[in-house]
Scaffold this motif. Structure first.
Motif, PDB file in Angstrom:
ATOM      1  N   UNK A 120      -2.003   2.609   7.153  1.00 39.94           N
ATOM      2  CA  UNK A 120      -2.633   2.117   8.385  1.00 39.94           C
ATOM      3  C   UNK A 120      -4.047   2.676   8.510  1.00 39.94           C
ATOM      4  N   UNK A 121      -4.225   3.941   8.129  1.00 38.86           N
ATOM      5  CA  UNK A 121      -5.562   4.556   8.146  1.00 38.86           C
ATOM      6  C   UNK A 121      -6.522   3.790   7.230  1.00 38.86           C
ATOM      7  N   UNK A 122      -6.045   3.415   6.032  1.00 42.51           N
ATOM      8  CA  UNK A 122      -6.896   2.692   5.080  1.00 42.51           C
ATOM      9  C   UNK A 122      -7.212   1.284   5.583  1.00 42.51           C
ATOM     10  N   UNK A 123      -6.230   0.607   6.181  1.00 41.55           N
ATOM     11  CA  UNK A 123      -6.485  -0.734   6.733  1.00 41.55           C
ATOM     12  C   UNK A 123      -7.541  -0.663   7.835  1.00 41.55           C
ATOM     13  N   UNK A 124      -7.483   0.388   8.628  1.00 43.89           N
ATOM     14  CA  UNK A 124      -8.491   0.589   9.670  1.00 43.89           C
ATOM     15  C   UNK A 124      -9.856   0.882   9.053  1.00 43.89           C
ATOM     16  N   UNK A 125      -9.867   1.697   7.996  1.00 39.97           N
ATOM     17  CA  UNK A 125     -11.120   2.111   7.343  1.00 39.97           C
ATOM     18  C   UNK A 125     -11.872   0.927   6.750  1.00 39.97           C
ATOM     19  N   UNK A 127       0.842  -1.206   0.000  1.00 40.37           N
ATOM     20  CA  UNK A 127       0.000   0.000   0.000  1.00 40.37           C
ATOM     21  C   UNK A 127       0.873   1.250   0.000  1.00 40.37           C
ATOM     22  N   UNK A 128       1.967   1.215   0.766  1.00 44.27           N
ATOM     23  CA  UNK A 128       2.910   2.342   0.773  1.00 44.27           C
ATOM     24  C   UNK A 128       3.378   2.677  -0.646  1.00 44.27           C
ATOM     25  N   UNK A 129       3.763   1.640  -1.402  1.00 40.37           N
ATOM     26  CA  UNK A 129       4.242   1.833  -2.778  1.00 40.37           C
ATOM     27  C   UNK A 129       3.219   2.603  -3.614  1.00 40.37           C
ATOM     28  N   UNK A 130       1.958   2.194  -3.469  1.00 41.38           N
ATOM     29  CA  UNK A 130       0.878   2.836  -4.223  1.00 41.38           C
ATOM     30  C   UNK A 130       0.755   4.314  -3.846  1.00 41.38           C
ATOM     31  N   UNK A 136       5.710  11.892   2.264  1.00 46.08           N
ATOM     32  CA  UNK A 136       6.930  11.279   2.777  1.00 46.08           C
ATOM     33  C   UNK A 136       6.635   9.806   3.099  1.00 46.08           C
ATOM     34  N   UNK A 137       7.678   8.969   3.236  1.00 51.66           N
ATOM     35  CA  UNK A 137       7.442   7.569   3.626  1.00 51.66           C
ATOM     36  C   UNK A 137       6.644   7.442   4.925  1.00 51.66           C
ATOM     37  N   UNK A 138       6.894   8.350   5.882  1.00 52.79           N
ATOM     38  CA  UNK A 138       6.155   8.312   7.151  1.00 52.79           C
ATOM     39  C   UNK A 138       4.677   8.603   6.911  1.00 52.79           C
ATOM     40  N   UNK A 139       4.381   9.582   6.060  1.00 48.21           N
ATOM     41  CA  UNK A 139       2.984   9.920   5.750  1.00 48.21           C
ATOM     42  C   UNK A 139       2.302   8.791   4.978  1.00 48.21           C
ATOM     43  N   UNK A 140       3.074   8.123   4.112  1.00 50.04           N
ATOM     44  CA  UNK A 140       2.519   6.987   3.359  1.00 50.04           C
ATOM     45  C   UNK A 140       2.148   5.857   4.320  1.00 50.04           C
TER      46      UNK A 140
END
Length: 322
Positions: free
Chosen positions: A135-140, A115-118, A126-130
């Motif tokens: 994690x936000x999307x997995x929770x959603x 998901x980060x790659x996408x 930034x990588x941290x924001x990705x």
């Protein structure tokens, strides 16, 4: 007032060039999808549903090729874009949930990494924001303990969880258009219902346009605003979902609806559609449903039925509609 058209498909043709000659898997198909609308595409296996979707994403592989038509996404023809620009659109403005997540997810990379790659590919983050977005999307999408699951590999998740991860990945870059290609086929009925409800809720939340591919009329009746019925690579009928189920005009649509098991009725022999789907290279020059149709006329064999409008929003391609 109707929302604006997000996706406009015009006279789409996709052919496969085989040893037996060219086979037209999608033959002159046209439709629109408005903002926030779900269009369900239904038909038997081999009718052209998935090839239509892969054509929209420009993911047709050799020996296939898109041989005609237009695919307009918010007014821009995707078939005219250079591949580098199409890669920006794919996964960004439009995304796809595939039928079997175990083949769509990379087994040697963690869910979070994928998901980060996408997100990094399509968003200026930034990588941290990705990571936070992943994690936000997995929770959603309802995955419990998303911070832990972020580090899991696909084989460590159940089928339903893998499908949720696929949905998280597809929606991570806020696409305006989502294609779901039979996303519940490999799942049991309980998980199917959860995934369908999840897609509906996320669509309403993000006001996405959705193209939902399935052979299951029960799923179509539950999730779609409008339905497009395909057979032999062609459009048979399209209408509002309630209108289509209550007033089918194409013999194939009526036969599909009649073949559904009746809930609560006494056991009886299921209604079937006589004959079988002809091989793509054996389709008649006229209506592809000719050899199985109880209402066929002589001209149906040699002439392709024109698309006629029954009422606004309800179109059928048939010389002798119901």
């Amino acid at each position: 007032m109707q929302d604006s058209v997000v996706v406009s498909v015009r006279n789409l043709e996709t052919s496969f060039f085989t040893k037996m000659g060219p086979v037209r898997a999608v033959n002159d198909v046209s439709y629109d999808i408005h903002r926030g609308e779900t269009l369900g595409i239904v038909g038997e296996s081999g009718c052209g549903k998935s090839v239509t979707s892969f054509s929209l994403m420009r993911l047709i592989e050799h020996p296939g090729r898109i041989t005609g038509g237009q695919v307009l996404l918010q007014g821009r023809d995707l078939l005219q874009l250079p591949e580098a620009r199409m890669e920006d659109v794919r996964g960004g403005e439009m995304a796809m949930i595939f039928q079997e997540p175990m083949t769509a997810l990379n087994p040697v990379l963690t869910i979070g990494h994928q998901i980060d790659e996408q997100v990094l590919r399509h968003k200026k983050v930034t990588p941290k924001e990705a990571r936070e977005r992943s994690i936000e999307m997995l929770s959603l999408v309802g995955i419990p303990s998303p911070e832990e699951r972020y580090h899991n590999y696909p084989h460590q998740l159940s089928g339903g969880m893998r499908q949720r991860a696929m949905i998280a990945m597809a929606l991570s870059c806020d696409p305006v258009f989502l294609i779901a290609d039979e996303p519940t086929t490999a799942l049991d009925v309980t998980i199917q219902a959860q995934i369908l409800e999840l897609i509906q809720n996320l669509q309403q939340k993000f006001r996405m346009s959705v193209q939902f591919i399935t052979h299951d009329l029960g799923v179509i009746s539950e999730i779609s605003d409008r339905v497009l019925v395909m057979y032999g690579g062609q459009m048979c009928e399209t209408a509002d979902t309630v209108e289509l189920f209550n007033n089918p005009r194409h013999p194939y649509t009526a036969a599909l609806i009649a073949s559904r098991p009746k809930f609560g009725s006494r056991p009886h022999r299921l209604t079937t559609i006589e004959g079988s789907v002809p091989a793509p290279h054996e389709l008649p020059p006229g209506c592809p449903f000719y050899n199985r149709c109880p209402r066929r006329l002589d001209e149906c064999r040699v002439q392709r039925p024109p698309v006629s409008t029954i009422k606004p929003g309800h179109q059928v391609a048939c010389f002798n509609p119901l």
